[in-house]
Design a protein around this motif. Sequence first.
Motif, PDB file in Angstrom:
ATOM      1  N   TYR A   1      37.643  48.345  35.398  1.00 23.96           N
ATOM      2  CA  TYR A   1      36.899  47.593  36.413  1.00 23.96           C
ATOM      3  C   TYR A   1      37.423  47.903  37.813  1.00 23.96           C
ATOM      4  CZ  TYR A   1      35.706  43.680  39.458  1.00 23.96           C
ATOM      5  OH  TYR A   1      35.288  42.934  40.523  1.00 23.96           O
ATOM      6  N   VAL A   2      38.749  47.875  37.982  1.00 26.69           N
ATOM      7  CA  VAL A   2      39.343  48.131  39.304  1.00 26.69           C
ATOM      8  C   VAL A   2      38.990  49.534  39.791  1.00 26.69           C
ATOM      9  CG1 VAL A   2      41.537  48.470  40.519  1.00 26.69           C
ATOM     10  CG2 VAL A   2      41.233  46.491  39.021  1.00 26.69           C
ATOM     11  N   ASN A   3      39.104  50.515  38.927  1.00 25.50           N
ATOM     12  CA  ASN A   3      38.824  51.896  39.325  1.00 25.50           C
ATOM     13  C   ASN A   3      37.343  52.123  39.603  1.00 25.50           C
ATOM     14  OD1 ASN A   3      41.540  52.565  39.000  1.00 25.50           O
ATOM     15  ND2 ASN A   3      41.281  53.094  36.841  1.00 25.50           N
ATOM     16  N   GLY A   4      36.485  51.347  38.929  1.00 23.30           N
ATOM     17  CA  GLY A   4      35.052  51.550  39.092  1.00 23.30           C
ATOM     18  C   GLY A   4      34.437  50.815  40.261  1.00 23.30           C
ATOM     19  N   ARG A   5      35.059  49.734  40.691  1.00 22.42           N
ATOM     20  CA  ARG A   5      34.461  48.907  41.744  1.00 22.42           C
ATOM     21  C   ARG A   5      34.930  49.293  43.145  1.00 22.42           C
ATOM     22  NH1 ARG A   5      30.034  46.435  41.762  1.00 22.42           N
ATOM     23  NH2 ARG A   5      30.603  44.359  42.483  1.00 22.42           N
ATOM     24  N   GLY A   6      36.031  49.984  43.262  1.00 20.49           N
ATOM     25  CA  GLY A   6      36.496  50.394  44.586  1.00 20.49           C
ATOM     26  C   GLY A   6      36.767  49.195  45.472  1.00 20.49           C
ATOM     27  N   LYS A   7      36.227  49.248  46.711  1.00 21.48           N
ATOM     28  CA  LYS A   7      36.469  48.178  47.673  1.00 21.48           C
ATOM     29  C   LYS A   7      35.605  46.954  47.411  1.00 21.48           C
ATOM     30  CE  LYS A   7      38.985  48.471  50.473  1.00 21.48           C
ATOM     31  NZ  LYS A   7      40.440  48.219  50.428  1.00 21.48           N
ATOM     32  N   SER A   8      34.689  47.050  46.439  1.00 23.37           N
ATOM     33  CA  SER A   8      33.805  45.912  46.153  1.00 23.37           C
ATOM     34  C   SER A   8      34.362  45.017  45.061  1.00 23.37           C
ATOM     35  CB  SER A   8      32.426  46.430  45.715  1.00 23.37           C
ATOM     36  OG  SER A   8      31.833  47.181  46.744  1.00 23.37           O
ATOM     37  N   LEU A   9      35.561  45.299  44.592  1.00 20.45           N
ATOM     38  CA  LEU A   9      36.070  44.517  43.471  1.00 20.45           C
ATOM     39  C   LEU A   9      36.397  43.090  43.888  1.00 20.45           C
ATOM     40  CD1 LEU A   9      39.452  44.093  43.600  1.00 20.45           C
ATOM     41  CD2 LEU A   9      39.387  46.527  43.180  1.00 20.45           C
ATOM     42  N   ASN A  10      36.367  42.198  42.902  1.00 23.65           N
ATOM     43  CA  ASN A  10      36.691  40.796  43.106  1.00 23.65           C
ATOM     44  C   ASN A  10      38.178  40.607  42.809  1.00 23.65           C
ATOM     45  OD1 ASN A  10      37.060  37.942  42.667  1.00 23.65           O
ATOM     46  ND2 ASN A  10      34.839  37.757  42.463  1.00 23.65           N
ATOM     47  N   VAL A  11      38.966  40.550  43.870  1.00 28.39           N
ATOM     48  CA  VAL A  11      40.420  40.505  43.710  1.00 28.39           C
ATOM     49  C   VAL A  11      40.871  39.236  42.989  1.00 28.39           C
ATOM     50  CG1 VAL A  11      42.646  40.496  44.917  1.00 28.39           C
ATOM     51  CG2 VAL A  11      40.794  41.964  45.721  1.00 28.39           C
ATOM     52  N   LYS A  12      40.207  38.117  43.285  1.00 30.90           N
ATOM     53  CA  LYS A  12      40.595  36.855  42.650  1.00 30.90           C
ATOM     54  C   LYS A  12      40.434  36.920  41.139  1.00 30.90           C
ATOM     55  CE  LYS A  12      42.012  33.988  45.837  1.00 30.90           C
ATOM     56  NZ  LYS A  12      43.376  33.403  45.755  1.00 30.90           N
ATOM     57  N   LEU A  13      39.365  37.557  40.687  1.00 33.01           N
ATOM     58  CA  LEU A  13      39.144  37.683  39.251  1.00 33.01           C
ATOM     59  C   LEU A  13      40.216  38.572  38.618  1.00 33.01           C
ATOM     60  CD1 LEU A  13      37.508  37.215  36.704  1.00 33.01           C
ATOM     61  CD2 LEU A  13      35.961  39.058  37.420  1.00 33.01           C
ATOM     62  N   VAL A  14      40.541  39.671  39.286  1.00 30.37           N
ATOM     63  CA  VAL A  14      41.606  40.554  38.791  1.00 30.37           C
ATOM     64  C   VAL A  14      42.933  39.801  38.763  1.00 30.37           C
ATOM     65  CG1 VAL A  14      42.915  42.648  39.270  1.00 30.37           C
ATOM     66  CG2 VAL A  14      40.434  42.634  39.597  1.00 30.37           C
ATOM     67  N   GLN A  15      43.188  39.014  39.800  1.00 27.82           N
ATOM     68  CA  GLN A  15      44.412  38.222  39.855  1.00 27.82           C
ATOM     69  C   GLN A  15      44.466  37.219  38.706  1.00 27.82           C
ATOM     70  OE1 GLN A  15      44.952  36.147  43.567  1.00 27.82           O
ATOM     71  NE2 GLN A  15      46.767  35.057  42.877  1.00 27.82           N
ATOM     72  N   GLN A  16      43.350  36.549  38.447  1.00 27.38           N
ATOM     73  CA  GLN A  16      43.294  35.578  37.352  1.00 27.38           C
ATOM     74  C   GLN A  16      43.619  36.234  36.018  1.00 27.38           C
ATOM     75  OE1 GLN A  16      39.408  33.823  36.910  1.00 27.38           O
ATOM     76  NE2 GLN A  16      39.989  32.608  35.118  1.00 27.38           N
ATOM     77  N   THR A  17      43.063  37.410  35.816  1.00 25.58           N
ATOM     78  CA  THR A  17      43.311  38.141  34.564  1.00 25.58           C
ATOM     79  C   THR A  17      44.777  38.526  34.445  1.00 25.58           C
ATOM     80  OG1 THR A  17      41.065  39.050  34.656  1.00 25.58           O
ATOM     81  CG2 THR A  17      42.632  40.159  33.216  1.00 25.58           C
ATOM     82  N   ALA A  18      45.344  39.062  35.520  1.00 21.16           N
ATOM     83  CA  ALA A  18      46.739  39.512  35.491  1.00 21.16           C
ATOM     84  C   ALA A  18      47.692  38.330  35.296  1.00 21.16           C
ATOM     85  CB  ALA A  18      47.075  40.250  36.776  1.00 21.16           C
ATOM     86  N   GLU A  19      47.380  37.193  35.910  1.00 25.72           N
ATOM     87  CA  GLU A  19      48.248  36.025  35.763  1.00 25.72           C
ATOM     88  C   GLU A  19      48.277  35.545  34.313  1.00 25.72           C
ATOM     89  OE1 GLU A  19      46.782  33.257  38.615  1.00 25.72           O
ATOM     90  OE2 GLU A  19      47.998  34.060  40.257  1.00 25.72           O
ATOM     91  N   TRP A  20      47.122  35.570  33.661  1.00 25.05           N
ATOM     92  CA  TRP A  20      47.110  35.135  32.257  1.00 25.05           C
ATOM     93  C   TRP A  20      47.903  36.110  31.389  1.00 25.05           C
ATOM     94  CZ3 TRP A  20      44.972  37.299  27.711  1.00 25.05           C
ATOM     95  CH2 TRP A  20      45.096  36.473  26.581  1.00 25.05           C
ATOM     96  N   VAL A  21      47.714  37.398  31.611  1.00 24.75           N
ATOM     97  CA  VAL A  21      48.468  38.396  30.847  1.00 24.75           C
ATOM     98  C   VAL A  21      49.964  38.188  31.063  1.00 24.75           C
ATOM     99  CG1 VAL A  21      48.996  40.852  30.602  1.00 24.75           C
ATOM    100  CG2 VAL A  21      46.624  40.118  30.830  1.00 24.75           C
ATOM    101  N   GLY A  22      50.370  37.985  32.321  1.00 30.95           N
ATOM    102  CA  GLY A  22      51.784  37.770  32.635  1.00 30.95           C
ATOM    103  C   GLY A  22      52.335  36.511  31.982  1.00 30.95           C
ATOM    104  N   ASN A  23      51.534  35.441  31.993  1.00 29.24           N
ATOM    105  CA  ASN A  23      51.978  34.198  31.361  1.00 29.24           C
ATOM    106  C   ASN A  23      52.217  34.389  29.865  1.00 29.24           C
ATOM    107  OD1 ASN A  23      51.889  32.793  33.755  1.00 29.24           O
ATOM    108  ND2 ASN A  23      49.850  31.971  33.426  1.00 29.24           N
ATOM    109  N   MET A  24      51.330  35.134  29.224  1.00 34.84           N
ATOM    110  CA  MET A  24      51.483  35.348  27.781  1.00 34.84           C
ATOM    111  C   MET A  24      52.701  36.222  27.489  1.00 34.84           C
ATOM    112  SD  MET A  24      49.170  33.462  26.534  1.00 34.84           S
ATOM    113  CE  MET A  24      49.534  32.437  27.973  1.00 34.84           C
ATOM    114  N   LEU A  25      52.965  37.211  28.320  1.00 32.98           N
ATOM    115  CA  LEU A  25      54.144  38.056  28.116  1.00 32.98           C
ATOM    116  C   LEU A  25      55.426  37.258  28.335  1.00 32.98           C
ATOM    117  CD1 LEU A  25      52.900  41.301  29.882  1.00 32.98           C
ATOM    118  CD2 LEU A  25      53.215  40.971  27.427  1.00 32.98           C
ATOM    119  N   ARG A  26      55.425  36.392  29.350  1.00 29.87           N
ATOM    120  CA  ARG A  26      56.599  35.550  29.578  1.00 29.87           C
ATOM    121  C   ARG A  26      56.772  34.552  28.447  1.00 29.87           C
ATOM    122  NH1 ARG A  26      54.977  36.017  34.947  1.00 29.87           N
ATOM    123  NH2 ARG A  26      53.800  34.075  34.902  1.00 29.87           N
TER     124      ARG A  26
END
Length: 813
Positions: free
Chosen positions: A589-614
């Motif tokens: 998604y990040v590579n395909g959307r370029g400057k039009s990506l929704n950073v908040k959505l990417v952040q939400q996804t990364a935070e959940w992944v990080g929480n599960m790893l922790r």
Amino acid sequence: MIGLRTCIVTRVHFHRLLPRSSLYHPLTTFTHIRLRSTMSIQQPPWSLPKKESEEPVLRVYNSLTKSKNEFVPLNGRRVKWYNCGPTVYDASHMGHARNYVTQDILRRIMTDYFGYDVHFVMNITDIDDKIIIRARQNHLLETFISQTNILDQSLLTRLWNSWNDYVRTRINKGLPENEKAKEGQEKEAWAKISDMYQNREWKQDCLKRDEKFDMHYTSARRALDAINVAEAQLSAGNIDSSVAHQLIDSSKDVLVLSLDEEFKSTVTDPAISRKLAAYWEGKFFEDMARLRVRDPDTITRVTEYVPEIVSFVERIVANGYAYEAEGSVYFNTQAFDKAPNHHYAKLEPWSTGNRDLLEEGEGSLSSKTGRRSASDFALWKASKPGEPSWPSPWGQGRPGWHIECSVMASAILGDNMDIHSGGIDLAFPHHDNEMAQSEAYHECEAWVNYFLHTGHLHIEGLKMSKSLKNFITIDEILERFSARQLRLAFLTQLWNSKVDFSESLMTGEVRNLETTINNFFTTVKALVNQATGEVTASDGYHHFEQQEQELLASLYQSQAAFRDALCDSFNTPAAIDVLRDLISKTNIYVNGRGKSLNVKLVQQTAEWVGNMLRMFGLGEGEKQEIGWGQLDEAGGNINREEILMPSLRVLSSFRDNVRKLAIAKGDDALKEILALCDKLRDNDLVPLGVALDDQEDGKALVKLVPPADLIKAREEKRALAEAKAAKKAAQVEAERQKRLQKIEKGRVAPGDLFKPPNVPEGKYQSWNEEGIPLTDSEGKEISKNAVKKFQKEYAAQIKLHEEFLAYQKTGKL
């Protein structure tokens, strides 16, 4: 008129409740009209929502049923959990890492993911046959060293006697009958053994008889070499204490056995065993801290519960399930098995006839007499000479191994527990004996509801063993791999299956997975920091198109699949795959959307992944921090983004503007500025752990990466560039040499091409004016076809000679 009448009547009905002065006040009347109007309107009905799907329930693989059972704690969300701790007499090893890191993962899932209130109890076995022997031998060796001041013949004689005994008692175990060393002939036998040791097949046969044969041979060889060296030193008159102590140190494996045999009865103080256990207990918890294993909620030690153990055994005897024999007390397995609602060996009933396992469970110092049945086991052992002891109704003695856990777990958790855990190698007889004696004490049917056993650890496909030279301590493994990498290795394999720990697993799958996750977090943090540093302003688009809907759906699906995996008996490999797949989709998604990506959505996804790893224990840090957390060198949590990013954004912005100016203008001065920008990116910021990724819009994406990773990546990139440049240079040189060879062919003038020395003397007898042969060596005329061929070669040589002359003049190819 109807409304007015209603108001008047109502006022009459309520006039006695109101102050007389307010009875006809217009506001009073209006307020009352509104009250009546409100009372006549009701909320519409509401229905309880119907679930589209049921949430999965946790099911765990229970060794008591050999199947996955729904997990049902006895007291709401409170979970009573007892975990078998270590017997502390030596350094912790990879087997300990496998067991305790895995148990830590399961505990974290129960508390941090499923939200259970877990009381986690773990014991320390600080009195045991292995501890007694090791502590006693260490004490005797230390005493012997302290009493040895010089190298003399008596010391050498003692060591020769010890070496002979060692060959007969240890080396002989692995030898065939016709090769065993006899008393007085140890040296002659050793000479043959040393010769045969080089024969691989012979050696393998010895290892089949005794898996420790290789280790015993090495100890005997080292001691023999040391004794020979010491004899030479003594002959030379060197009797210094340092020489004697060096001899003892090199021969200690051999010497300590004879010392123990001679002086063991003199060592009876429990403090000696406790000292050794305390030392290795401290080392064990240091290793657990390095592996990021949480401390138990409650730690119990056997030596602290000896009075409770005596009382526990007394009650088992009173209940009719144990008997005294020669100062020891044994559990009566047959009486227990025949009693109503009791079953001996619930975990492995098929192992009750396995004498090797039964004897191993009793320990090497146990008495072989007094038991009524081979399956009966010691609850209390009469102490023999050289063993610590405590008072009891049956005389001086010490606890049996199995009773320890029963007493300590019962003292803390009572007559029942939800979970008991430990390594699968403890299932029989230790855990089976634990349950039997505890149920005999409490007169209950089930002392444990769920038994969780972690699988065996193998190293490169083989069981870990010092004799196989694949024995790895935790200290050794942490020199090569990080605690996070070890935990990842265990997470990628089922907790209750055999783990094959291998070089390919760690350097391949585990490191690739760690790199993938690290790169993901680094990119997302850079995107979030970039967005934070920019002025928030709408561009007229909501940036929640189909791609965002699909990513959000993937997040929800991943969260559901993650829960499904953990509910399926803590299936961490499947859970890790879920996280890996979500990372992949987010990267796409990040590579395909370029400057039009929704950073908040990417952040939400990364935070959940990080929480599960922790949650798995793979890192530390604040829950909302993107990533799995990082530690500074002192071991504390740091937030590099918060500290560095403001300054880095200013620096990066300055560089962005300079680059844009240099690219736009393009003259030599600006090219130098552009080179300085590249130097800042490629050289200056790398040791600081700062990566600048130049983007199409001219703004660099600022990333914080461990400096070592950036330096390694830079060196790899540099090496790749150098290799590419070297290959290109080699190709250019090859072309140059090819061109030179061609030029060199043009050195011969066309008229001399067919004349000596360019052709053999006498090959041709005559030539025309251009130098083309007319007759051969016999004077015969050259054929027309041959002449045509010569003319073609002559024409080609004219061109080559011209190129040669031009090269001589200019030097250019």
